[in-house]
Design a protein around this motif. Structure first.
Motif, mmCIF file in Angstrom:
data_model
loop_
_atom_site.group_PDB
_atom_site.id
_atom_site.type_symbol
_atom_site.label_atom_id
_atom_site.label_comp_id
_atom_site.label_asym_id
_atom_site.label_seq_id
_atom_site.Cartn_x
_atom_site.Cartn_y
_atom_site.Cartn_z
ATOM 1 N N PHE A 39 0.828 -1.203 0.000
ATOM 2 C CA PHE A 39 0.000 0.000 0.000
ATOM 3 C C PHE A 39 0.864 1.257 0.000
ATOM 4 C CE2 PHE A 39 -2.384 3.273 2.341
ATOM 5 C CZ PHE A 39 -3.472 3.397 1.494
ATOM 6 N N LYS A 40 1.910 1.261 0.816
ATOM 7 C CA LYS A 40 2.791 2.411 0.912
ATOM 8 C C LYS A 40 3.505 2.669 -0.411
ATOM 9 C CE LYS A 40 6.564 4.213 3.740
ATOM 10 N NZ LYS A 40 7.481 3.920 4.833
ATOM 11 N N SER A 41 3.963 1.620 -1.078
ATOM 12 C CA SER A 41 4.649 1.802 -2.355
ATOM 13 C C SER A 41 3.687 2.290 -3.434
ATOM 14 C CB SER A 41 5.339 0.509 -2.791
ATOM 15 O OG SER A 41 4.384 -0.474 -3.121
ATOM 16 N N GLU A 42 2.449 1.800 -3.435
ATOM 17 C CA GLU A 42 1.467 2.246 -4.415
ATOM 18 C C GLU A 42 1.105 3.710 -4.202
ATOM 19 O OE1 GLU A 42 0.218 0.675 -7.073
ATOM 20 O OE2 GLU A 42 1.497 -1.034 -6.658
ATOM 21 N N VAL A 43 0.948 4.131 -2.962
ATOM 22 C CA VAL A 43 0.637 5.530 -2.674
ATOM 23 C C VAL A 43 1.798 6.419 -3.103
ATOM 24 C CG1 VAL A 43 0.260 7.200 -0.800
ATOM 25 C CG2 VAL A 43 -1.021 5.062 -0.857
ATOM 26 N N GLY A 44 3.016 5.991 -2.833
ATOM 27 C CA GLY A 44 4.186 6.762 -3.258
ATOM 28 C C GLY A 44 4.278 6.858 -4.770
ATOM 29 N N GLN A 45 3.953 5.781 -5.447
ATOM 30 C CA GLN A 45 3.970 5.776 -6.905
ATOM 31 C C GLN A 45 2.907 6.723 -7.459
ATOM 32 O OE1 GLN A 45 3.052 1.963 -8.678
ATOM 33 N NE2 GLN A 45 4.737 2.213 -10.121
ATOM 34 N N MET A 46 1.728 6.719 -6.857
ATOM 35 C CA MET A 46 0.665 7.625 -7.303
ATOM 36 C C MET A 46 1.064 9.082 -7.079
ATOM 37 S SD MET A 46 -2.797 5.656 -6.062
ATOM 38 C CE MET A 46 -3.690 7.175 -6.019
ATOM 39 N N GLN A 47 1.703 9.368 -5.961
ATOM 40 C CA GLN A 47 2.122 10.733 -5.675
ATOM 41 C C GLN A 47 3.206 11.189 -6.641
ATOM 42 O OE1 GLN A 47 3.188 10.640 -1.531
ATOM 43 N NE2 GLN A 47 1.094 11.030 -0.857
ATOM 44 N N SER A 48 4.138 10.303 -6.980
ATOM 45 C CA SER A 48 5.197 10.684 -7.922
ATOM 46 C C SER A 48 4.621 10.892 -9.319
ATOM 47 C CB SER A 48 6.305 9.637 -7.953
ATOM 48 O OG SER A 48 5.827 8.423 -8.492
ATOM 49 N N GLU A 49 3.618 10.085 -9.707
ATOM 50 C CA GLU A 49 2.976 10.276 -11.010
ATOM 51 C C GLU A 49 2.229 11.599 -11.059
ATOM 52 O OE1 GLU A 49 0.504 6.923 -11.780
ATOM 53 O OE2 GLU A 49 2.197 5.585 -12.156
ATOM 54 N N SER A 50 1.533 11.949 -9.991
ATOM 55 C CA SER A 50 0.793 13.207 -9.986
ATOM 56 C C SER A 50 1.749 14.393 -9.964
ATOM 57 C CB SER A 50 -0.171 13.271 -8.812
ATOM 58 O OG SER A 50 0.529 13.304 -7.594
ATOM 59 N N ALA A 51 2.909 14.238 -9.324
ATOM 60 C CA ALA A 51 3.891 15.324 -9.295
ATOM 61 C C ALA A 51 4.487 15.530 -10.679
ATOM 62 C CB ALA A 51 4.988 15.022 -8.281
ATOM 63 N N THR A 52 4.748 14.456 -11.423
ATOM 64 C CA THR A 52 5.305 14.602 -12.768
ATOM 65 C C THR A 52 4.267 15.172 -13.716
ATOM 66 O OG1 THR A 52 4.774 12.307 -13.287
ATOM 67 C CG2 THR A 52 7.004 12.759 -12.513
ATOM 68 N N GLN A 53 2.997 14.830 -13.523
ATOM 69 C CA GLN A 53 1.948 15.385 -14.372
ATOM 70 C C GLN A 53 1.764 16.869 -14.095
ATOM 71 O OE1 GLN A 53 -1.530 13.039 -13.747
ATOM 72 N NE2 GLN A 53 -0.837 11.376 -15.056
ATOM 73 N N ALA A 54 1.899 17.272 -12.852
ATOM 74 C CA ALA A 54 1.750 18.682 -12.500
ATOM 75 C C ALA A 54 2.936 19.491 -13.021
ATOM 76 C CB ALA A 54 1.623 18.844 -10.995
ATOM 77 N N ALA A 55 4.112 18.878 -13.098
ATOM 78 C CA ALA A 55 5.304 19.587 -13.555
ATOM 79 C C ALA A 55 5.297 19.758 -15.069
ATOM 80 C CB ALA A 55 6.558 18.836 -13.126
ATOM 81 N N GLN A 56 4.653 18.866 -15.795
ATOM 82 C CA GLN A 56 4.615 18.964 -17.247
ATOM 83 C C GLN A 56 3.556 19.978 -17.656
ATOM 84 O OE1 GLN A 56 3.757 15.016 -18.538
ATOM 85 N NE2 GLN A 56 5.836 14.274 -18.233
#
Length: 88
Positions: A39-56
């Motif tokens: 669960f922790k790794s999936e949440v971290g992965q989702m947060q990193s994906e949303s951060a990269t989408q916000a940066a683009q």
């Protein structure tokens, strides 16, 4: 009244041992730990994906691909009522 004392925690621990048995408790704790790690790794992965989408920057959608002229195009057949049936 709102807090747990050490006697409350001891009673809860004894109830768990009585209900589940001493053999199953380590397996249950191991399974819970694995689930929390996943669960922790999936949440971290989702947060990193949303951060990269916000940066683009927001890009315009790409145009749809055109089919080659030789490719057959799907057509919807026209269904006509048969004789003796009423149309709706």
């Amino acid at each position: 009244m709102g807090t747990f004392s050490w006697t409350h925690l001891l009673i809860i621990a004894l109830l768990f041992v009585l209900l589940f048995g001493a053999k199953r408790l380590p397996d249950a704790a191991r399974g819970l730990g694995r689930s929390l790690r996943i669960f922790k790794s999936e949440v971290g992965q989702m947060q990193s994906e949303s951060a990269t989408q916000a940066a683009q920057p927001q890009a315009t959608p790409a145009p749809q691909q055109q089919l080659p002229a030789s490719a057959p195009q799907a057509q919807t057949p026209i269904v006509e009522p048969q004789q003796g049936q009423k149309s709706a």
